[in-house]
Motif scaffolding. Sequence first.
Motif, PDB file in Angstrom:
ATOM      1  N   ALA A  52     -10.841 -12.062   9.231  1.00 17.35           N
ATOM      2  CA  ALA A  52      -9.696 -11.504   9.751  1.00 17.35           C
ATOM      3  C   ALA A  52      -8.698 -11.438   8.458  1.00 17.35           C
ATOM      4  CB  ALA A  52      -9.243 -12.348  10.692  1.00 17.35           C
ATOM      5  N   ARG A  53      -7.877 -10.434   8.520  1.00 14.53           N
ATOM      6  CA  ARG A  53      -6.667 -10.165   7.580  1.00 14.53           C
ATOM      7  C   ARG A  53      -5.457 -10.151   8.375  1.00 14.53           C
ATOM      8  NH1 ARG A  53      -8.816  -7.235   2.801  1.00 14.53           N
ATOM      9  NH2 ARG A  53      -6.851  -7.753   2.028  1.00 14.53           N
ATOM     10  N   SER A  54      -4.364 -10.637   7.795  1.00 18.21           N
ATOM     11  CA  SER A  54      -2.988 -10.409   8.359  1.00 18.21           C
ATOM     12  C   SER A  54      -1.961  -9.679   7.715  1.00 18.21           C
ATOM     13  CB  SER A  54      -2.494 -12.150   8.669  1.00 18.21           C
ATOM     14  OG  SER A  54      -3.480 -12.591   9.498  1.00 18.21           O
ATOM     15  N   CYS A  55      -1.218  -8.878   8.273  1.00 19.48           N
ATOM     16  CA  CYS A  55      -0.120  -8.181   7.727  1.00 19.48           C
ATOM     17  C   CYS A  55       0.999  -8.967   7.481  1.00 19.48           C
ATOM     18  CB  CYS A  55       0.340  -7.043   8.584  1.00 19.48           C
ATOM     19  SG  CYS A  55       1.392  -5.957   7.592  1.00 19.48           S
ATOM     20  N   GLY A  56       1.487  -9.361   6.250  1.00 22.99           N
ATOM     21  CA  GLY A  56       2.643 -10.326   6.277  1.00 22.99           C
ATOM     22  C   GLY A  56       3.895  -9.365   6.060  1.00 22.99           C
ATOM     23  N   VAL A  73       0.674  -3.566  11.749  1.00 17.59           N
ATOM     24  CA  VAL A  73       1.997  -3.827  11.259  1.00 17.59           C
ATOM     25  C   VAL A  73       2.157  -5.306  11.118  1.00 17.59           C
ATOM     26  CG1 VAL A  73       3.018  -1.739  12.665  1.00 17.59           C
ATOM     27  CG2 VAL A  73       2.831  -3.715  13.646  1.00 17.59           C
ATOM     28  N   THR A  74       3.636  -5.439  10.516  1.00 16.09           N
ATOM     29  CA  THR A  74       4.052  -6.894  10.237  1.00 16.09           C
ATOM     30  C   THR A  74       3.623  -7.660  11.445  1.00 16.09           C
ATOM     31  OG1 THR A  74       5.725  -6.073   9.039  1.00 16.09           O
ATOM     32  CG2 THR A  74       5.973  -8.299   9.483  1.00 16.09           C
ATOM     33  N   ASP A  75       2.989  -8.885  11.091  1.00 16.60           N
ATOM     34  CA  ASP A  75       2.576  -9.881  12.053  1.00 16.60           C
ATOM     35  C   ASP A  75       1.520  -9.581  12.930  1.00 16.60           C
ATOM     36  OD1 ASP A  75       4.666 -11.750  11.053  1.00 16.60           O
ATOM     37  OD2 ASP A  75       6.243 -10.961  12.457  1.00 16.60           O
ATOM     38  N   ARG A  99       4.277  -6.614   3.827  1.00 13.01           N
ATOM     39  CA  ARG A  99       3.692  -5.421   4.222  1.00 13.01           C
ATOM     40  C   ARG A  99       2.143  -5.264   3.532  1.00 13.01           C
ATOM     41  NH1 ARG A  99       7.229  -0.267   3.942  1.00 13.01           N
ATOM     42  NH2 ARG A  99       5.545   0.595   4.783  1.00 13.01           N
ATOM     43  N   THR A 100       1.808  -6.603   3.047  1.00 12.98           N
ATOM     44  CA  THR A 100       0.600  -6.551   2.463  1.00 12.98           C
ATOM     45  C   THR A 100      -0.505  -7.394   3.079  1.00 12.98           C
ATOM     46  OG1 THR A 100       1.340  -6.678   0.408  1.00 12.98           O
ATOM     47  CG2 THR A 100      -0.772  -7.460   0.447  1.00 12.98           C
ATOM     48  N   LEU A 101      -1.682  -6.939   3.479  1.00 11.85           N
ATOM     49  CA  LEU A 101      -2.749  -7.590   4.122  1.00 11.85           C
ATOM     50  C   LEU A 101      -3.129  -8.726   3.533  1.00 11.85           C
ATOM     51  CD1 LEU A 101      -5.005  -4.462   5.447  1.00 11.85           C
ATOM     52  CD2 LEU A 101      -3.439  -6.212   6.871  1.00 11.85           C
ATOM     53  N   SER A 102      -3.086 -10.001   3.786  1.00 11.94           N
ATOM     54  CA  SER A 102      -3.618 -11.454   3.439  1.00 11.94           C
ATOM     55  C   SER A 102      -5.039 -11.614   3.995  1.00 11.94           C
ATOM     56  CB  SER A 102      -2.713 -12.442   3.449  1.00 11.94           C
ATOM     57  OG  SER A 102      -2.584 -12.711   4.566  1.00 11.94           O
ATOM     58  N   GLY A 103      -5.662 -12.444   2.955  1.00 10.50           N
ATOM     59  CA  GLY A 103      -7.072 -12.860   3.931  1.00 10.50           C
ATOM     60  C   GLY A 103      -8.050 -12.277   2.625  1.00 10.50           C
ATOM     61  N   SER A 104      -9.583 -12.550   2.957  1.00 14.20           N
ATOM     62  CA  SER A 104     -10.463 -12.112   2.182  1.00 14.20           C
ATOM     63  C   SER A 104     -11.496 -11.346   3.013  1.00 14.20           C
ATOM     64  CB  SER A 104     -11.191 -13.256   1.653  1.00 14.20           C
ATOM     65  OG  SER A 104     -11.656 -14.199   2.705  1.00 14.20           O
ATOM     66  N   ASN A 105     -12.200 -10.324   2.295  1.00 15.77           N
ATOM     67  CA  ASN A 105     -13.122  -9.569   2.913  1.00 15.77           C
ATOM     68  C   ASN A 105     -14.635 -10.415   3.064  1.00 15.77           C
ATOM     69  OD1 ASN A 105     -11.503  -7.291   2.921  1.00 15.77           O
ATOM     70  ND2 ASN A 105     -11.849  -6.771   0.916  1.00 15.77           N
ATOM     71  N   CYS A 165      17.656  -6.355   9.782  1.00 13.19           N
ATOM     72  CA  CYS A 165      16.314  -6.746  10.381  1.00 13.19           C
ATOM     73  C   CYS A 165      15.513  -7.546   9.260  1.00 13.19           C
ATOM     74  CB  CYS A 165      15.230  -5.611  10.422  1.00 13.19           C
ATOM     75  SG  CYS A 165      15.874  -4.281  11.715  1.00 13.19           S
ATOM     76  N   ALA A 166      14.688  -8.683   9.672  1.00 15.14           N
ATOM     77  CA  ALA A 166      13.893  -9.496   8.785  1.00 15.14           C
ATOM     78  C   ALA A 166      13.022  -8.774   8.018  1.00 15.14           C
ATOM     79  CB  ALA A 166      13.085 -10.456   9.637  1.00 15.14           C
ATOM     80  N   SER A 167      12.531  -9.303   6.909  1.00 11.15           N
ATOM     81  CA  SER A 167      11.651  -8.689   5.923  1.00 11.15           C
ATOM     82  C   SER A 167      10.437  -8.035   6.712  1.00 11.15           C
ATOM     83  CB  SER A 167      11.399  -9.858   4.795  1.00 11.15           C
ATOM     84  OG  SER A 167      10.325  -9.180   4.057  1.00 11.15           O
ATOM     85  N   GLY A 168       9.930  -6.961   6.644  1.00 14.93           N
ATOM     86  CA  GLY A 168       8.647  -6.388   7.235  1.00 14.93           C
ATOM     87  C   GLY A 168       8.972  -5.791   8.536  1.00 14.93           C
ATOM     88  N   TYR A 169      10.385  -5.796   8.595  1.00 13.35           N
ATOM     89  CA  TYR A 169      11.012  -4.805   9.947  1.00 13.35           C
ATOM     90  C   TYR A 169      11.964  -4.033   9.512  1.00 13.35           C
ATOM     91  CZ  TYR A 169       8.266  -8.377  12.781  1.00 13.35           C
ATOM     92  OH  TYR A 169       7.471  -9.128  13.460  1.00 13.35           O
ATOM     93  N   ALA A 170      12.211  -3.099  10.329  1.00 10.44           N
ATOM     94  CA  ALA A 170      13.226  -1.970   9.915  1.00 10.44           C
ATOM     95  C   ALA A 170      13.981  -1.398  11.108  1.00 10.44           C
ATOM     96  CB  ALA A 170      12.749  -1.079   8.856  1.00 10.44           C
TER      97      ALA A 170
END
Length: 114
Positions: free
Chosen positions: A90-94, A71-73, A97-103, A12-17
Amino acid sequence: GITYGSKCSLSCASGYALPSGSSSVTEWTCGYDAVKGSVTLTGPAPSCEAQPCAHDFPTGSTLSHNCTGVVTDQSCMVWCKAGYIGNVTARSCGSDRTLSGSNPACLPTSTQTT
């Protein structure tokens, strides 16, 4: 490269299992496909599941969010709690497994009357 007759494993790709309880690794074989008339890789695709985000959730007494269970993506929204004003972000799950974006920058709403 893969040589004729050899096998390779897929993961599985990174962020998937693989689904919980599944420990099988998918194996493909390099062989001749008579229908296509060429050498191809054949085998079943792994069944991968997006993993939940686990890091950098929005925190703070002025924020609300719907990021739990993302979850991822996938994306989620962060907004200011009642009594505060600011833009929704908006925040995105990379794949890490970390949420990116700002508050949002939440400022108290004015309660002054004239």
